[in-house]
Structure formats: C-alpha cells, structure tokens
Design a protein around this motif. Sequence first.
Motif, mmCIF file in Angstrom:
data_model
loop_
_atom_site.group_PDB
_atom_site.id
_atom_site.type_symbol
_atom_site.label_atom_id
_atom_site.label_comp_id
_atom_site.label_asym_id
_atom_site.label_seq_id
_atom_site.Cartn_x
_atom_site.Cartn_y
_atom_site.Cartn_z
ATOM 1 N N ILE A 122 0.831 -1.201 0.000
ATOM 2 C CA ILE A 122 0.000 0.000 0.000
ATOM 3 C C ILE A 122 0.865 1.250 0.000
ATOM 4 O O ILE A 122 0.553 2.243 -0.681
ATOM 5 N N ILE A 123 1.959 1.228 0.748
ATOM 6 C CA ILE A 123 2.859 2.385 0.774
ATOM 7 C C ILE A 123 3.417 2.656 -0.618
ATOM 8 O O ILE A 123 3.445 3.796 -1.089
ATOM 9 N N GLY A 124 3.868 1.588 -1.296
ATOM 10 C CA GLY A 124 4.374 1.746 -2.656
ATOM 11 C C GLY A 124 3.310 2.241 -3.615
ATOM 12 O O GLY A 124 3.562 3.119 -4.454
ATOM 13 N N LEU A 125 2.105 1.694 -3.491
ATOM 14 C CA LEU A 125 1.000 2.104 -4.363
ATOM 15 C C LEU A 125 0.620 3.561 -4.121
ATOM 16 O O LEU A 125 0.424 4.324 -5.083
ATOM 17 N N GLY A 126 0.525 3.971 -2.869
ATOM 18 C CA GLY A 126 0.127 5.340 -2.547
ATOM 19 C C GLY A 126 1.103 6.369 -3.086
ATOM 20 O O GLY A 126 0.702 7.382 -3.670
ATOM 21 N N ALA A 127 2.405 6.123 -2.905
ATOM 22 C CA ALA A 127 3.411 7.059 -3.397
ATOM 23 C C ALA A 127 3.404 7.119 -4.916
ATOM 24 O O ALA A 127 3.466 8.205 -5.513
ATOM 25 N N ALA A 128 3.308 5.955 -5.568
ATOM 26 C CA ALA A 128 3.324 5.914 -7.041
ATOM 27 C C ALA A 128 2.101 6.608 -7.637
ATOM 28 O O ALA A 128 2.209 7.357 -8.611
ATOM 29 N N VAL A 129 0.936 6.376 -7.054
ATOM 30 C CA VAL A 129 -0.292 6.985 -7.564
ATOM 31 C C VAL A 129 -0.249 8.496 -7.399
ATOM 32 O O VAL A 129 -0.601 9.251 -8.319
ATOM 33 N N CYS A 130 0.189 8.958 -6.240
ATOM 34 C CA CYS A 130 0.266 10.399 -5.990
ATOM 35 C C CYS A 130 1.189 11.083 -6.994
ATOM 36 O O CYS A 130 0.800 12.056 -7.653
ATOM 37 N N ILE A 131 2.400 10.590 -7.118
ATOM 38 C CA ILE A 131 3.377 11.225 -8.008
ATOM 39 C C ILE A 131 2.941 11.093 -9.466
ATOM 40 O O ILE A 131 2.997 12.063 -10.240
ATOM 41 N N GLY A 132 2.491 9.904 -9.850
ATOM 42 C CA GLY A 132 2.093 9.681 -11.238
ATOM 43 C C GLY A 132 0.929 10.555 -11.673
ATOM 44 O O GLY A 132 0.954 11.144 -12.759
ATOM 45 N N LEU A 133 -0.101 10.658 -10.829
ATOM 46 C CA LEU A 133 -1.261 11.474 -11.190
ATOM 47 C C LEU A 133 -0.913 12.956 -11.233
ATOM 48 O O LEU A 133 -1.423 13.691 -12.091
ATOM 49 N N ASN A 134 -0.051 13.405 -10.343
ATOM 50 C CA ASN A 134 0.380 14.802 -10.384
ATOM 51 C C ASN A 134 1.176 15.088 -11.651
ATOM 52 O O ASN A 134 1.031 16.155 -12.260
ATOM 53 N N CYS A 135 2.024 14.160 -12.055
ATOM 54 C CA CYS A 135 2.782 14.332 -13.299
ATOM 55 C C CYS A 135 1.852 14.383 -14.500
ATOM 56 O O CYS A 135 2.028 15.216 -15.407
ATOM 57 N N LEU A 136 0.857 13.517 -14.518
ATOM 58 C CA LEU A 136 -0.100 13.517 -15.626
ATOM 59 C C LEU A 136 -0.889 14.826 -15.668
ATOM 60 O O LEU A 136 -1.175 15.348 -16.751
ATOM 61 N N ALA A 137 -1.268 15.338 -14.494
ATOM 62 C CA ALA A 137 -2.010 16.602 -14.442
ATOM 63 C C ALA A 137 -1.188 17.743 -15.014
ATOM 64 O O ALA A 137 -1.716 18.620 -15.715
ATOM 65 N N VAL A 138 0.120 17.731 -14.749
ATOM 66 C CA VAL A 138 0.993 18.779 -15.277
ATOM 67 C C VAL A 138 1.203 18.600 -16.778
ATOM 68 O O VAL A 138 1.112 19.554 -17.559
ATOM 69 N N MET A 139 1.468 17.373 -17.219
ATOM 70 C CA MET A 139 1.736 17.101 -18.630
ATOM 71 C C MET A 139 0.527 17.407 -19.509
ATOM 72 O O MET A 139 0.664 17.795 -20.669
ATOM 73 N N SER A 140 -0.671 17.224 -18.967
ATOM 74 C CA SER A 140 -1.893 17.483 -19.731
ATOM 75 C C SER A 140 -2.385 18.922 -19.588
ATOM 76 O O SER A 140 -3.402 19.292 -20.169
ATOM 77 N N ASN A 141 -1.661 19.715 -18.787
ATOM 78 C CA ASN A 141 -2.004 21.126 -18.539
ATOM 79 C C ASN A 141 -3.300 21.313 -17.760
ATOM 80 O O ASN A 141 -3.795 22.436 -17.647
ATOM 81 N N ILE A 142 -3.852 20.234 -17.239
ATOM 82 C CA ILE A 142 -5.084 20.361 -16.452
ATOM 83 C C ILE A 142 -4.833 21.174 -15.195
ATOM 84 O O ILE A 142 -5.648 22.011 -14.790
ATOM 85 N N ALA A 143 -3.667 20.953 -14.570
ATOM 86 C CA ALA A 143 -3.358 21.635 -13.320
ATOM 87 C C ALA A 143 -3.271 23.143 -13.501
ATOM 88 O O ALA A 143 -3.584 23.910 -12.589
ATOM 89 N N PHE A 144 -2.838 23.592 -14.701
ATOM 90 C CA PHE A 144 -2.674 25.027 -14.932
ATOM 91 C C PHE A 144 -3.934 25.666 -15.501
ATOM 92 O O PHE A 144 -4.045 26.882 -15.557
ATOM 93 N N ALA A 145 -4.877 24.838 -15.940
ATOM 94 C CA ALA A 145 -6.101 25.371 -16.542
ATOM 95 C C ALA A 145 -7.178 25.676 -15.509
ATOM 96 O O ALA A 145 -8.166 26.327 -15.817
ATOM 97 N N SER A 146 -6.995 25.176 -14.290
ATOM 98 C CA SER A 146 -7.998 25.359 -13.248
ATOM 99 C C SER A 146 -7.552 26.444 -12.272
ATOM 100 O O SER A 146 -6.619 26.247 -11.488
ATOM 101 N N VAL A 147 -8.226 27.594 -12.325
ATOM 102 C CA VAL A 147 -7.918 28.679 -11.390
ATOM 103 C C VAL A 147 -8.257 28.259 -9.967
ATOM 104 O O VAL A 147 -7.524 28.564 -9.016
ATOM 105 N N GLU A 148 -9.363 27.530 -9.808
ATOM 106 C CA GLU A 148 -9.779 27.090 -8.482
ATOM 107 C C GLU A 148 -8.730 26.181 -7.850
ATOM 108 O O GLU A 148 -8.444 26.282 -6.655
ATOM 109 N N TYR A 149 -8.138 25.304 -8.662
ATOM 110 C CA TYR A 149 -7.115 24.391 -8.145
ATOM 111 C C TYR A 149 -5.878 25.164 -7.692
ATOM 112 O O TYR A 149 -5.313 24.887 -6.630
ATOM 113 N N GLU A 150 -5.461 26.143 -8.490
ATOM 114 C CA GLU A 150 -4.288 26.940 -8.123
ATOM 115 C C GLU A 150 -4.543 27.737 -6.850
ATOM 116 O O GLU A 150 -3.666 27.845 -5.987
ATOM 117 N N GLU A 151 -5.743 28.296 -6.722
ATOM 118 C CA GLU A 151 -6.074 29.053 -5.514
ATOM 119 C C GLU A 151 -6.107 28.131 -4.290
ATOM 120 O O GLU A 151 -5.632 28.499 -3.211
#
Length: 310
Positions: A122-151
Amino acid sequence: MNKNPGAKQFWRVCGPILLYWLIEFVASTFAGFVVMIPHLGGFMKKLAEADVTTQEQATELMMQQYENMLNLIMKYQVEILAIAALCTIPLTAYLFHADRKRERTMSIPVNKKAEPWRYLEIIGLGAAVCIGLNCLAVMSNIAFASVEYEETSEVFYSASLPVQYLCLGIIIPLTEELMFRGVLFQRYRERSKFFSAALYSTILFSLTHGNMVQFLYTFVLGLLLAYVYEKFGSFKAPLLLHIVANMTSLILTNTGGFDWLLGKASRLGIMTVACAFIGSVMFVLIQRIDEKPELPDMPHENQNMMDMFR
C-alpha cells in the motif's frame, strides 16, 4: 413491522453523508467566526474613523473590510478545515462501530484480513499513484487550466509545515476515510456489488473537493481506496493509502521535488512511466490477496442474510 422499508434504506445510505456535510458546514462557519472575533474591533474602528462623505465611498470601504475578513479566514483555512473535520468524528466513529457491531450480531461474513507485511504494498501504491497522477495533471495542462485548483493549492501550502502535515496529512484523511469508506462504501456494499459501491462512494468523495483537478485525482484515488479496503478486509488499508498519498504530495511540494520534475519534460515523462510501472506491480500484488469472506457459524434464519453479502 416497517411500513416503508425503501425510505429506511434511503436514509441508511444517504443520511450519514447529509449529516456529515451539515456538521462540516456548521463547524467551519463557527470556526471562521472565532477566527474573526479578535479582529472585529479593528475592522469596526477603521469603519468608524474613516472619512467618507458619499454612499459610494461608504460602500467601497465596506467591501474593502469584507475582503480583509475573507483574507483573514483564508489565512487559517487549513486549520478551519481540520477543526470542521474533527467535529465529524463523533458521528462517523459512532456509525462505523455500530455497523461493525451489526455485522457481528447478525453473523454477516466479512473479508478476512491480509497479512501485516502486505501493507508495504500500500505504501508503494500510494506514493506511485500520488506522483504519477500529479505528473499527468501537469503534462496534460489540467493543473494550470484550473484557477480554483491553483487558488486551493496556494491556500493549503501557505500554512505552516506542522499544520500541513498534521491537518492535511493525517486528520483530514482519517475523517474522510471514516465516512466515505468506513461508513458509505460498506453500506453501499451491503446492497450492491463492489464496483457499484466503490463508484457511488467515490463520486461523493470527489464532489467534496470542489474543483475539476481534485475531482479527477480523488476519483482515481477513491476507487483505489475502496479496492484496498475490499482486498485487505480492514479500515487500516484505505487509511494508510490515503495518508501516504497526501504525505507524499506535501513532502514533494515543500521540498521542491515537484518543481524539480517540472524543470524538464523528460523528467516528467520518466517519472510518469516509473510510477505507472511501480503502481502496476503493487496493484497486481494486492490483486493476488485472497479476500474470501470468512463465514462464521450462524442460525438458520440468518442464511438469507449471508447470501446477500457474498
């Protein structure tokens, strides 16, 4: 005799989340008011001493003071959220223990618990999912397209480190898991198959996070949280996964780990692939856990209840 079993069942699965949201709202409103109390005298003094001659100036001054109060509340938003979350524990802890007692009383089969060493997966899965999903959010520009998320991110990471780790890393995961997996998922599971129960509880879990980026992130995470609960047969499994995911995000953000990954596109790509591989390996290992329900001896009249929970 219950003349309206449908209504009773509706309140059994929907009542807890409505009470949970009500408690959060009341508690956060009260906590915000408490935060403002020491500053109300200063706000009122500024209003009284202000040299205003027109209604327009008075309105503008009122809006400025209102904005100052909102900024003050946002400064302590993490603490307010944690206090509101703590206020839900009496409700969720009572329901959680009442449901487990009901399972024992009615001899309802429960999934057997996994071996303690498997929590390393579970520890390995939790760390991998967190980092992987954050990387995908950045690569797809979703993280930068949401003003609410940045705030939201700005507010969360403006709190002191001890407050972040305690509130966002431990308290909020604990209170959310008690409600969304410990109560809702388990109650939905009583009357439906795993995927339906996981889906319903995860949608409610994701809706509480308020913006599209967090909705997508928590939707994937919520399904995994329900899955490890099912496989491990213990509330400790989703709680550990949730804490690991949140702590990983906090540590990498505060130590500059995510900024380092953002420095080069190749780093993001390599890390995404690595996390996908590690997460897949951990998922396969967890998938092999035998969660076959333990079927205790029970009276004949409870046999139909046993069939329902298979």
